[in-house]
Design a protein around this motif. Structure first.
Motif, PDB file in Angstrom:
ATOM      1  N   UNK A   9       0.794  -1.233   0.000  1.00 23.60           N
ATOM      2  CA  UNK A   9       0.000   0.000   0.000  1.00 23.60           C
ATOM      3  C   UNK A   9       0.824   1.279   0.000  1.00 23.60           C
ATOM      4  N   UNK A  10       2.019   1.249   0.566  1.00 27.84           N
ATOM      5  CA  UNK A  10       2.766   2.495   0.719  1.00 27.84           C
ATOM      6  C   UNK A  10       3.107   3.199  -0.594  1.00 27.84           C
ATOM      7  N   UNK A  11       3.465   2.494  -1.667  1.00 31.12           N
ATOM      8  CA  UNK A  11       3.749   3.235  -2.909  1.00 31.12           C
ATOM      9  C   UNK A  11       2.572   4.089  -3.366  1.00 31.12           C
ATOM     10  N   UNK A  12       1.361   3.578  -3.252  1.00 27.27           N
ATOM     11  CA  UNK A  12       0.193   4.365  -3.643  1.00 27.27           C
ATOM     12  C   UNK A  12      -0.029   5.552  -2.730  1.00 27.27           C
ATOM     13  N   UNK A  13       0.210   5.360  -1.436  1.00 22.52           N
ATOM     14  CA  UNK A  13       0.073   6.464  -0.493  1.00 22.52           C
ATOM     15  C   UNK A  13       1.081   7.564  -0.812  1.00 22.52           C
ATOM     16  N   UNK A  14       2.335   7.198  -1.001  1.00 22.97           N
ATOM     17  CA  UNK A  14       3.349   8.215  -1.244  1.00 22.97           C
ATOM     18  C   UNK A  14       3.214   8.843  -2.622  1.00 22.97           C
ATOM     19  N   UNK A  15       2.571   8.161  -3.554  1.00 20.93           N
ATOM     20  CA  UNK A  15       2.309   8.782  -4.848  1.00 20.93           C
ATOM     21  C   UNK A  15       1.411  10.011  -4.658  1.00 20.93           C
ATOM     22  N   UNK A  16       0.466   9.926  -3.738  1.00 19.84           N
ATOM     23  CA  UNK A  16      -0.385  11.089  -3.460  1.00 19.84           C
ATOM     24  C   UNK A  16       0.454  12.246  -2.927  1.00 19.84           C
ATOM     25  N   UNK A  17       1.323  11.962  -1.973  1.00 20.38           N
ATOM     26  CA  UNK A  17       2.157  13.018  -1.399  1.00 20.38           C
ATOM     27  C   UNK A  17       3.110  13.615  -2.437  1.00 20.38           C
ATOM     28  N   UNK A  51     -10.315  11.381  -0.451  1.00 17.83           N
ATOM     29  CA  UNK A  51     -10.727  10.363  -1.421  1.00 17.83           C
ATOM     30  C   UNK A  51      -9.513   9.621  -1.982  1.00 17.83           C
ATOM     31  N   UNK A  52      -8.443  10.363  -2.260  1.00 17.80           N
ATOM     32  CA  UNK A  52      -7.242   9.725  -2.799  1.00 17.80           C
ATOM     33  C   UNK A  52      -6.565   8.835  -1.759  1.00 17.80           C
ATOM     34  N   UNK A  53      -6.546   9.279  -0.517  1.00 18.80           N
ATOM     35  CA  UNK A  53      -5.963   8.451   0.537  1.00 18.80           C
ATOM     36  C   UNK A  53      -6.792   7.188   0.759  1.00 18.80           C
ATOM     37  N   UNK A  54      -8.102   7.327   0.681  1.00 17.95           N
ATOM     38  CA  UNK A  54      -8.968   6.159   0.844  1.00 17.95           C
ATOM     39  C   UNK A  54      -8.736   5.151  -0.273  1.00 17.95           C
ATOM     40  N   UNK A  55      -8.547   5.654  -1.487  1.00 20.71           N
ATOM     41  CA  UNK A  55      -8.276   4.762  -2.608  1.00 20.71           C
ATOM     42  C   UNK A  55      -6.927   4.067  -2.441  1.00 20.71           C
ATOM     43  N   UNK A  56      -5.968   4.753  -1.846  1.00 21.78           N
ATOM     44  CA  UNK A  56      -4.632   4.178  -1.681  1.00 21.78           C
ATOM     45  C   UNK A  56      -4.547   3.210  -0.503  1.00 21.78           C
ATOM     46  N   UNK A  57      -5.278   3.508   0.587  1.00 25.24           N
ATOM     47  CA  UNK A  57      -5.099   2.746   1.821  1.00 25.24           C
ATOM     48  C   UNK A  57      -6.282   1.873   2.205  1.00 25.24           C
ATOM     49  N   UNK A  58      -7.443   2.076   1.597  1.00 27.95           N
ATOM     50  CA  UNK A  58      -8.609   1.284   1.964  1.00 27.95           C
ATOM     51  C   UNK A  58      -8.971   1.481   3.428  1.00 27.95           C
TER      52      UNK A  58
END
Length: 206
Positions: free
Chosen positions: A50-58, A98-105
């Motif tokens: 999950x972390x790559x998707x989270x950090x992509x947002x940042x 919304x983006x964090x929810x999509x990344x982290x569920x």
């Protein structure tokens, strides 16, 4: 239309825009065993996924405000926000949630707790640079790359007459910051349920 002045690339930035997925992967690798990310996603395999998707947002948000510095070798990255940008990011709360929810569920709620506590402790003024995340590839640690990126940021802040703010989640990050003139400010940010803590740090312009 935003009135935030986007910083020009510094001496440690590549002239070409780095690949956002590469930077997100670098940050995810560096933060895999960080106390904060372990608190957000306790299971290590799930965390790695999950972390790559989270950090992509940042990374994307920092890019929006010219706030990405990368070492020439590409093995270190710092994300930051220039003066005034934090308020703009706060105004994008629904979009980012919304983006964090999509990344982290299901783990997005834990991140939301951290974001809320950070916002409560973030200095209201004066205007300042905010160093949010920094990472160095494991094979390149202890080569001064993180210090170089942070030094570039505080020198830019000094030239422009701004302070700088950061939050350290590890003793190493705090040590690097303090060597460059940051000092503790305000209360430690403690996460609930015996979670880890963040040390807010401030540096006056020089």
């Amino acid at each position: 239309m935003s009135t935030i002045e986007r910083p020009s690339p510094g001496v440690l930035c590549r002239t070409a825009r780095p690949d956002a997925d590469e930077l997100a992967a670098l940050l995810a690798e560096a933060f895999h065993d960080d106390p904060l990310t372990r608190w957000i996603v306790p299971d290590p395999r799930r965390r790695a996924a999950l972390l790559p998707g989270l950090f992509r947002v940042f990374v994307d948000v920092s890019h929006d405000y010219g706030g990405v510095s990368v070492s020439p070798c590409g093995d270190a990255v710092m994300l930051f926000l220039p003066p005034g940008a934090s308020e703009e990011v706060d105004a994008r709360g629904d979009e980012l949630a919304d983006r964090f929810a999509a990344a982290l569920g299901d783990h997005a709620e834990a991140l939301a707790t951290i974001v809320r506590l950070q916002a409560e402790h973030h200095p209201a003024g004066p205007a300042h640079y905010y160093a949010s995340f920094a990472a160095v590839r494991a094979s390149r640690r202890r080569h001064g790359l993180l210090s170089g990126l942070l030094r570039e940021l505080v020198e830019r802040a000094d030239r422009e007459g701004y302070g700088a703010y950061a939050e350290a989640s590890s003793p190493g990050g705090e040590a690097v910051s303090r060597r460059l003139g940051f000092v503790p400010c305000g209360d430690v940010i403690s996460l609930p349920d015996n979670g880890p803590s963040l040390r807010p740090l401030w540096r006056d312009p020089r």
